[in-house]
Write a protein that holds these residues in place. Structure first.
Motif, short mmCIF file in Angstrom:
data_model
loop_
_atom_site.label_atom_id
_atom_site.label_comp_id
_atom_site.label_asym_id
_atom_site.label_seq_id
_atom_site.Cartn_x
_atom_site.Cartn_y
_atom_site.Cartn_z
N SER A 27 27.87 0.06 73.37
CA SER A 27 26.73 0.11 72.45
C SER A 27 26.69 -1.43 71.58
O SER A 27 25.77 -1.74 71.58
CB SER A 27 27.14 1.34 71.41
N GLU A 28 27.65 -1.56 70.80
CA GLU A 28 27.53 -2.74 69.90
C GLU A 28 28.20 -3.90 70.65
O GLU A 28 29.10 -4.29 70.45
CB GLU A 28 28.35 -2.53 68.63
N PHE A 29 27.66 -4.38 71.79
CA PHE A 29 28.24 -5.36 73.06
C PHE A 29 27.83 -6.58 72.54
O PHE A 29 27.91 -7.54 73.67
CB PHE A 29 27.69 -4.72 74.19
N GLY A 39 24.49 -10.02 68.00
CA GLY A 39 25.52 -11.00 67.53
C GLY A 39 26.14 -10.83 66.41
O GLY A 39 27.59 -10.88 65.75
N ASN A 40 25.38 -10.44 65.34
CA ASN A 40 25.87 -10.35 63.92
C ASN A 40 26.53 -9.06 63.65
O ASN A 40 27.50 -9.21 63.09
CB ASN A 40 24.48 -10.40 63.06
N GLN A 41 26.31 -8.05 64.54
CA GLN A 41 27.04 -6.65 64.58
C GLN A 41 28.54 -7.08 64.77
O GLN A 41 29.35 -6.83 64.40
CB GLN A 41 26.37 -5.75 65.35
N ALA A 42 28.47 -7.79 66.08
CA ALA A 42 29.74 -8.07 66.70
C ALA A 42 30.66 -8.96 65.71
O ALA A 42 31.97 -8.68 65.46
CB ALA A 42 29.49 -8.85 68.10
N VAL A 246 35.48 -9.05 71.69
CA VAL A 246 35.20 -8.06 70.61
C VAL A 246 35.80 -6.82 70.84
O VAL A 246 36.37 -6.21 70.12
CB VAL A 246 33.76 -8.16 70.28
N PRO A 247 35.40 -6.00 72.20
CA PRO A 247 36.13 -4.72 72.23
C PRO A 247 37.56 -4.63 72.19
O PRO A 247 38.03 -3.66 71.56
CB PRO A 247 35.52 -4.36 73.77
N LEU A 248 38.04 -5.80 72.83
CA LEU A 248 39.41 -5.67 72.68
C LEU A 248 39.83 -5.75 71.15
O LEU A 248 41.23 -5.43 70.80
CB LEU A 248 40.17 -6.91 73.65
#
Length: 381
Positions: A27-29, A39-42, A246-248
């Motif tokens: 989703s927020e990838f 990118g800003n969300q991440a 980011v996910p990790l």
């Protein structure tokens, strides 16, 4: 059903963590380095994670960088400080002979390049004292590197006490906290200069960790003067280049939150399983390795009398998953370097068996069946 008793090697990813990781994968990838909405969300997610993880060790967000795990963090801390030692003529390093290979091998590399490394042996307790370290301290001592919790015996090292002792000196303290982070949290809020953290020991995915580099008030609020050992981007204060996973990272932060929120229950359950295991094993003959007054509740190292550890692993493989030592070295079938450094004879050092657990992953342990299987291999006394 095989009961998992090798949590010191790795843990199963908590389902709540897996859900967070999947969200940030699908989703927020975005790439945290990209200058658009995704990118800003991440980036915001990463900074929230950084802020929380730093707070768990009493530090500021800009004192923590993300890495692939404790091994990389150890290498950045040890090898990255070496140029400062060379410039200042401080080439003496103190460590222990029971460290993980992720510390021993970088230090052996430095020793081959002109550094003098003292490897302290702890004796039968498995615990290096702060006094023993301070006795070896010299004006040219650049660094002390001492693990928080030993990965084979579970013995807690006096890192908080040592941090306070070293504050009055220019010597830096690095702590490999792969086994202790989340388990003995108060120790890591002490004024330790550098702390290596691993995610997969606390229910986070493999491949993520962190390195804390704490400022010192008595050194004009300067962090340890590390230099990068990798190049290729400006990420993570130019100490760890590369696209942030980011996910990790979000999974690591979620795992740390869960461990903090459930710490009291976790400790109680881990201790209950420990008591149940030792009570059940009373029908066998064994020796507990390490000072049992200074251990985490979820790791036990035993040497069973008159039983070959490798034969025992084969016998137990269909019921429990255990290890003869570190997952990085157990495939060699050599005597444990940790138990040998504690002064155990080769026979006992070769037969050390480590049981380690996350309580929720070992609740189905049949202690009676385990004890019976071991007892059958031991000759009658």
């Amino acid at each position: 059903m095989v009961t998992y008793l090798d949590a010191a090697a790795t843990t199963r990813v908590d389902q709540r963590v897996a859900d967070v990781v999947l969200h940030w994968m699908t989703s927020e990838f975005g790439n945290a380095g990209s200058r658009h909405g995704y990118g800003n969300q991440a980036k915001r997610g990463v900074e929230r994670a950084r802020e929380y993880l730093a707070s768990t060790v009493g530090a500021e967000p800009d004192e923590l960088i993300f890495t692939s795990g404790a091994t990389e963090s150890n290498n950045i801390a040890l090898l990255g400080l070496a140029p400062h030692g060379e410039r200042t003529g401080r080439r003496h390093i103190i460590t222990s002979a029971i460290e993980h290979k992720a510390v021993l091998e970088p230090l052996e590399h430095l020793a081959s390049h002109g550094f003098e490394v003292d490897f302290l042996k702890p004796g039968p307790s498995g615990r290096v004292t702060a006094e023993a370290v301070m006795e070896r301290l010299r004006p040219d001592t650049l660094l002390v590197s001492l693990m928080h919790v030993n990965n084979e015996t579970g013995v807690i090292q006096p890192v908080a006490e040592l941090a306070r002792e070293l504050q009055a000196t220019p010597t830096y303290l690095h702590v490999d906290a792969a086994q202790g982070y989340g388990k003995v949290p108060d120790d890591l809020t002490a004024p330790i200069d550098m702390i290596s953290i691993s995610g997969h020991k606390i229910g986070a995915p493999k491949g993520v960790g962190a390195l804390l580099t704490r400022r010192r008030e008595d050194m004009d609020d300067e962090r340890p003067p590390l230099e990068p050992i990798m190049f290729g981007g400006g990420q993570e204060r130019k100490l760890r280049p590369g696209t942030l996973p980011v996910p990790l990272i979000m999974g690591l932060a979620e795992a740390a939150r869960i461990v903090e929120a459930e710490h009291v229950q976790w400790q109680s359950a881990a201790q209950e399983l420990r008591s149940r295991l030792l009570t059940g094993l009373a029908q066998t003959r064994f020796h507990l390795n390490g000072d049992q007054d200074c251990v985490v509740p979820h790791i036990i190292n035993l040497s069973f009398e008159d039983v070959d550890a490798e034969a025992l692993l084969v016998t137990l493989k269909d019921s429990v998953a255990v290890a003869t030592g570190s997952a990085c070295t157990s495939a060699s079938y050599a005597p444990s370097h940790v138990l040998r450094a504690m002064g155990l004879p080769d026979e006992a050092a070769s037969n050390g068996l480590r049981f380690s657990w996350f309580p929720s992953q070992a609740a189905d342990l049949d202690v009676e069946a385990l004890a019976n299987g071991i007892a059958k291999l031991q000759p009658r006394a």
